[in-house]
Design a protein around this motif. Structure first.
Motif, PDB file in Angstrom:
ATOM      1  N   LEU A 133      -6.459  38.799  32.694  1.00  0.00           N
ATOM      2  CA  LEU A 133      -7.418  37.706  32.581  1.00  0.00           C
ATOM      3  C   LEU A 133      -7.336  36.780  33.785  1.00  0.00           C
ATOM      4  N   GLY A 134      -6.131  36.549  34.301  1.00  0.00           N
ATOM      5  CA  GLY A 134      -6.001  35.703  35.488  1.00  0.00           C
ATOM      6  C   GLY A 134      -6.720  36.296  36.684  1.00  0.00           C
ATOM      7  N   ALA A 181      -8.159  23.884  38.207  1.00  0.00           N
ATOM      8  CA  ALA A 181      -8.764  24.321  36.950  1.00  0.00           C
ATOM      9  C   ALA A 181      -7.842  25.261  36.188  1.00  0.00           C
ATOM     10  N   LEU A 182      -7.163  26.161  36.902  1.00  0.00           N
ATOM     11  CA  LEU A 182      -6.283  27.116  36.249  1.00  0.00           C
ATOM     12  C   LEU A 182      -5.104  26.430  35.573  1.00  0.00           C
ATOM     13  N   VAL A 197      -5.173  25.918  31.704  1.00  0.00           N
ATOM     14  CA  VAL A 197      -4.980  26.998  30.735  1.00  0.00           C
ATOM     15  C   VAL A 197      -3.728  27.820  30.993  1.00  0.00           C
ATOM     16  N   MET A 198      -3.055  27.597  32.109  1.00  0.00           N
ATOM     17  CA  MET A 198      -1.855  28.361  32.439  1.00  0.00           C
ATOM     18  C   MET A 198      -0.747  27.390  32.813  1.00  0.00           C
ATOM     19  N   PRO A 199      -0.019  26.861  31.833  1.00  0.00           N
ATOM     20  CA  PRO A 199       0.929  25.760  32.075  1.00  0.00           C
ATOM     21  C   PRO A 199       2.254  26.224  32.667  1.00  0.00           C
ATOM     22  N   MET A 234       1.061  19.905  43.353  1.00  0.00           N
ATOM     23  CA  MET A 234       0.618  18.541  43.621  1.00  0.00           C
ATOM     24  C   MET A 234      -0.478  18.095  42.660  1.00  0.00           C
ATOM     25  N   LEU A 235      -1.524  18.890  42.512  1.00  0.00           N
ATOM     26  CA  LEU A 235      -2.650  18.481  41.677  1.00  0.00           C
ATOM     27  C   LEU A 235      -2.342  18.623  40.190  1.00  0.00           C
ATOM     28  N   SER A 236      -1.482  19.557  39.831  1.00  0.00           N
ATOM     29  CA  SER A 236      -1.181  19.748  38.412  1.00  0.00           C
ATOM     30  C   SER A 236      -0.381  18.595  37.828  1.00  0.00           C
ATOM     31  N   ALA A 237       0.125  17.693  38.680  1.00  0.00           N
ATOM     32  CA  ALA A 237       0.805  16.500  38.153  1.00  0.00           C
ATOM     33  C   ALA A 237      -0.127  15.654  37.306  1.00  0.00           C
TER      34      ALA A 237
END
Length: 441
Positions: free
Chosen positions: A85-86, A114-115, A118-120, A162-165
């Motif tokens: 799926l990824g 965006a990912l 859904v993918m932590p 960086m952005l996932s923070a």
């Protein structure tokens, strides 16, 4: 302080022993002289052998919801990889990427953000997606050796931590911060308020800065032709089931303020469903492929901060920092800047994964000195530990360099430029956004 600890060292000796253990563990984690799992197990062994704290304190990380969110995130990441799926999501991105270099880099950075919803798992996203980004570069004509290929790969690698923070369950530093706050102060963070506070600046503004720095440092151009990619096969049953699981997980995360279920238990439930026979997407034996060393590392960080706090070392460190840090009630801008700089300072000694543990352990002292409420002090640190200056501060960047065969010099150019731009532009904007949203009085 525990009676057992005092019986061996006395009060003063326990503080010294806890400090030595803190320096040893953080030094080994930061330098990588031994594997992080070995350092984690060393912490558990030494803390118990030296009786620095009771077992419930030393092993408190395993009771933290953040530990279980990391574990659940590993399972979901494996499911994204094994079902394909990824890869399908990335191929869908390729069909929409502009045939221009700035548009290509922008799409890669936006997809990384965006990912993360859904993918932590930062390392999971890097492991799954860097090979896909390499394939995208090949398809768009950015062959090995071209600056555009280096820029695209590094942009994805830097964007991932960086952005996932800005997304609470999306990276280890966030979970370390949340788990330490839960362990020490019984504070539970909610998904949507956290996202609303951080996404506009730490997600959008920093994403724009990253794209701009990438294009300036690694200039290139595409030929303007969209590549012809082979068609994807129809969605498999496993992909459909995983899509439903992820959609429900994300919906529950976004509505946690309404139903009150913490994100960790939602993520753990999603992981269990992925492993159930019949309706899941992974055989139960695949759990053996999960890198539990990362989970133990997180648990050890939580336990270390709990020991630091219970021994009294945290209070002493806080007083020492406050003697030089210009924190004072009634000066919100100066306090915000000071707390951000303190958070960044911990990055250089403990990396992004360890910095939140050290900062959060001292948050109560910072709160009293600044006049900020405890939650505000905790949230300011996110602005700091998401401001990366060197590749070693974030393991996902190092992993990207390894997978993409990129040089340390190139990675340092991008992290340093993005870090300086973030400090000068994103940090003041974050302060104004905190004020506008009422997070700072």
């Amino acid at each position: 302080m525990s009676a057992a600890a005092a019986s061996i060292f006395g009060a003063q000796g326990t503080v010294v022993a806890a400090g030595a253990l803190l320096v040893l563990c953080m030094g080994l984690w930061a330098t990588g002289l031994v594997a992080e799992i070995v350092t984690a197990l060393m912490f558990f062994a030494l803390a118990m052998l030296l009786k620095l704290a009771p077992a419930q304190t030393v092993f408190s990380g395993f009771a933290s919801s953040a530990f279980w969110l990391v574990t659940g995130g590993m399972v979901v990441g494996l499911a994204m990889n094994r079902t394909g799926l990824g890869n399908r999501l990335a191929r869908g991105l390729a069909a929409r990427l502009p045939a221009s270099y700035p548009g290509f880099v922008t799409g890669i950075v936006a997809f990384s953000f965006a990912l993360a919803f859904v993918m932590p798992s930062n390392l999971g996203r890097i492991a799954v997606m860097v090979p896909v980004v390499i394939a995208l570069c090949d398809a768009f004509g950015l062959e090995a050796g071209r600056p555009g290929r280096t820029g695209a790969l590094l942009a994805f690698g830097v964007a991932t931590p960086m952005l996932s923070a800005a997304i609470l369950p999306a990276n280890v530093p966030n979970l370390v911060m949340a788990g330490t706050a839960e362990t020490l102060f019984n504070i539970h963070l909610n998904y949507l308020p956290y996202l609303f506070l951080h996404a506009p600046v730490l997600g959008f503004v920093k994403g724009v800065l990253l794209v701009a720095c990438t294009i300036l440092i690694f200039p290139d151009r595409l030929d303007g032709k969209r590549p012809e990619l082979p068609p994807l096969p129809p969605l498999s049953g496993a992909e459909r089931r995983l899509s439903v699981i992820l959609a429900v997980m994300l919906a529950l995360w976004l509505s946690d303020g309404w139903h009150g279920i913490p994100p960790a238990w939602i993520g753990l439930a999603a992981a269990v469903i992925c492993l159930l026979p019949g309706i899941g997407v992974l055989p139960s034996a695949s759990f053996g492929e999960i890198p539990l060393r990362t989970c133990f590392y997180v648990a050890a960080l939580f336990g270390l901060t709990a020991v630091v706090n219970e021994s009294g070392l945290g209070a002493r460190l806080g007083h020492a920092l406050l003697s030089v840090a210009p924190l004072e009630p009634g000066a919100p801008a100066k306090n915000f800047a000071t707390l951000t700089v303190l958070s960044i300072g911990f990055l250089f000694t403990a990396t992004a994964n360890g910095a939140p543990a050290l900062y959060t352990a001292l948050a109560e002292e910072f709160s009293r000195a600044s006049g900020f409420d405890l939650m505000s002090v905790l949230m300011v640190q996110v602005v700091g530990y998401s401001t990366l200056f060197l590749p070693y501060q974030a393991p996902p960047i190092i992993m990207t360099m390894d997978l993409g065969r990129l040089s340390l010099a190139d990675a340092t150019k991008l992290t340093l430029a993005t870090g300086i731009a973030s400090l000068l532009i994103a940090t003041p904007l974050a302060y104004f956004w905190f004020r506008l949203t009422g997070r700072l009085a």
